[in-house]
Design a protein around this motif. Structure first.
Motif, short mmCIF file in Angstrom:
data_model
loop_
_atom_site.label_atom_id
_atom_site.label_comp_id
_atom_site.label_asym_id
_atom_site.label_seq_id
_atom_site.Cartn_x
_atom_site.Cartn_y
_atom_site.Cartn_z
N VAL A 77 -1.12 21.13 2.74
CA VAL A 77 -1.36 20.31 3.92
C VAL A 77 -1.72 18.88 3.51
CG1 VAL A 77 -2.84 19.99 5.95
CG2 VAL A 77 -2.04 22.28 5.33
N GLN A 78 -2.54 18.76 2.48
CA GLN A 78 -2.89 17.44 1.97
C GLN A 78 -1.64 16.69 1.50
OE1 GLN A 78 -5.88 17.43 -1.05
NE2 GLN A 78 -7.45 18.38 0.24
N ALA A 79 -0.78 17.40 0.80
CA ALA A 79 0.44 16.77 0.30
C ALA A 79 1.33 16.31 1.45
CB ALA A 79 1.20 17.73 -0.61
N ALA A 80 1.51 17.17 2.45
CA ALA A 80 2.34 16.79 3.59
C ALA A 80 1.74 15.60 4.33
CB ALA A 80 2.48 17.99 4.54
N PHE A 81 0.43 15.61 4.51
CA PHE A 81 -0.24 14.49 5.17
C PHE A 81 -0.08 13.20 4.36
CE2 PHE A 81 -4.10 11.90 5.83
CZ PHE A 81 -4.01 11.69 7.21
N GLY A 82 -0.26 13.30 3.04
CA GLY A 82 -0.10 12.12 2.19
C GLY A 82 1.30 11.55 2.26
N TYR A 83 2.30 12.42 2.23
CA TYR A 83 3.68 11.94 2.32
C TYR A 83 3.96 11.30 3.68
CZ TYR A 83 5.64 13.60 -2.09
OH TYR A 83 5.95 13.73 -3.42
N ALA A 84 3.44 11.89 4.74
CA ALA A 84 3.66 11.31 6.07
C ALA A 84 3.03 9.93 6.18
CB ALA A 84 3.06 12.25 7.14
N VAL A 85 1.82 9.77 5.65
CA VAL A 85 1.14 8.48 5.70
C VAL A 85 1.90 7.44 4.90
CG1 VAL A 85 -0.93 7.24 4.94
CG2 VAL A 85 -1.16 9.42 6.14
N VAL A 86 2.34 7.80 3.71
CA VAL A 86 3.03 6.83 2.85
C VAL A 86 4.39 6.46 3.44
CG1 VAL A 86 4.08 6.49 0.58
CG2 VAL A 86 1.79 7.48 0.77
N TRP A 87 5.14 7.43 3.95
CA TRP A 87 6.39 7.11 4.63
C TRP A 87 6.14 6.15 5.79
CZ3 TRP A 87 10.77 7.29 2.53
CH2 TRP A 87 11.25 8.37 1.80
N PHE A 88 5.06 6.39 6.53
CA PHE A 88 4.75 5.53 7.67
C PHE A 88 4.45 4.10 7.22
CE2 PHE A 88 1.45 3.62 10.36
CZ PHE A 88 2.19 3.45 11.53
N LEU A 89 3.68 3.95 6.15
CA LEU A 89 3.38 2.60 5.65
C LEU A 89 4.64 1.90 5.17
CD1 LEU A 89 0.07 3.27 3.67
CD2 LEU A 89 0.31 1.87 5.74
N LEU B 138 0.84 -1.20 0.00
CA LEU B 138 0.00 0.00 0.00
C LEU B 138 0.87 1.25 0.00
CD1 LEU B 138 -2.80 -1.00 2.54
CD2 LEU B 138 -3.10 -0.58 0.10
N GLY B 139 1.96 1.22 0.76
CA GLY B 139 2.89 2.34 0.76
C GLY B 139 3.52 2.56 -0.60
N LEU B 140 3.87 1.46 -1.27
CA LEU B 140 4.46 1.57 -2.60
C LEU B 140 3.46 2.16 -3.60
CD1 LEU B 140 6.93 0.91 -4.40
CD2 LEU B 140 5.89 -1.33 -4.82
N GLY B 141 2.21 1.67 -3.53
CA GLY B 141 1.18 2.24 -4.40
C GLY B 141 0.93 3.70 -4.11
N GLY B 142 0.93 4.06 -2.81
CA GLY B 142 0.75 5.46 -2.44
C GLY B 142 1.89 6.32 -2.92
N ALA B 143 3.11 5.81 -2.86
CA ALA B 143 4.26 6.56 -3.35
C ALA B 143 4.15 6.82 -4.85
CB ALA B 143 5.56 5.81 -3.03
N ALA B 144 3.64 5.83 -5.59
CA ALA B 144 3.46 6.00 -7.03
C ALA B 144 2.43 7.10 -7.32
CB ALA B 144 3.02 4.68 -7.67
#
Length: 240
Positions: free
Chosen positions: A167-179, A109-115
């Motif tokens: 803010v959305q972008a920062a939140f998205g990056y934080a979530v994907v890094w966490f996954l 899921l993190g990999l897909g989110g990073a893409a």
């Protein structure tokens, strides 16, 4: 009213499928640091691991449905353990894929989110995550699990609707890094438990019984998927 609806629908469509600018590089590095801060220290990890458990059990549930099994319920517990129950043949490819989906789901899921983030699809990422959490909420069968998924899904919904683009972008990056980072640690924890003689009914042991392949080879698969996802996803995020 008709003109408002005709205007709102294209705007909604463009917002969902359009691209959004990514954050500055310093924001990417801060979100990476924040993710490390909640994954590495044991005390914080005991809390943040609940989110990884949501992805883990959600992976079991999603693959069970995709392989034709009947998903009967998901339970999430305060000790960060979880249980996904499905009905169907107790052997075969569907059962194997369902069992293998847990430890591999968070990093994938993190990999897909990073893409998606690398392609500038921040809003699409947040909405897809919200939709998956809502679908999972329907299958939760205990109060703690329902509360955990509801709070997580509510956070995604609020950010996706009310927050600004950056803010959305920062939140998205934080979530994907966490996954990506949080997806690495559970396999090492499982390996340590098995070395101490525990976790005899883990996903790796269930897969070993289903396939007659040693459990350590399944552990190796979990490590490979999580580490490769971290490397690949991390490169996308840092380039973005």
């Amino acid at each position: 009213m008709d003109s408002t609806a005709s205007t709102a629908l294209p705007d909604l469509w463009n917002r969902l499928w359009g691209t959004q600018p990514g954050p500055d590089q310093w924001v990417v590095l801060i979100t990476l640091t924040a993710a490390l801060a909640v994954v590495v220290p044991h005390g914080l990890w005991r809390v943040s691991r609940n989110a990884i458990t949501i992805a883990h059990e959600g992976g079991h549930g999603l693959v069970a449905l995709l392989t034709g099994r009947q998903l009967t319920g998901i339970r999430l517990h305060s000790d960060t353990s979880g249980l996904t129950v499905s009905r169907g043949k107790p052997h075969g490819l569907g059962m194997i894929l369902t069992a293998a989906a847990g430890y591999t789901a968070p990093p994938l899921l993190g990999l897909g989110g990073a893409a998606l983030l690398a392609a500038g699809r921040t809003t699409l990422l947040l909405w897809l995550a919200t939709a998956l959490l809502v679908a999972m909420l329907v299958m939760i069968r205990n109060a703690y699990g329902a509360l955990t998924v509801l709070l997580t899904g509510g956070t995604f919904l609020l950010v996706s609707w009310l927050a600004g683009t950056q803010v959305q972008a920062a939140f998205g990056y934080a979530v994907v890094w966490f996954l990506l980072l949080g997806g690495v640690r559970p396999a090492f924890e499982l390996q340590a438990k098995r070395a101490r003689g525990g976790a005899g009914d883990s996903d790796a042991d269930q897969l070993s019984r289903l396939t007659h392949v040693p459990a350590w080879l399944w552990l190796f698969l979990f490590h490979t998927v999580s580490l490769c996802s971290l490397i690949g996803g991390g490169r996308w995020l840092l380039r973005g």
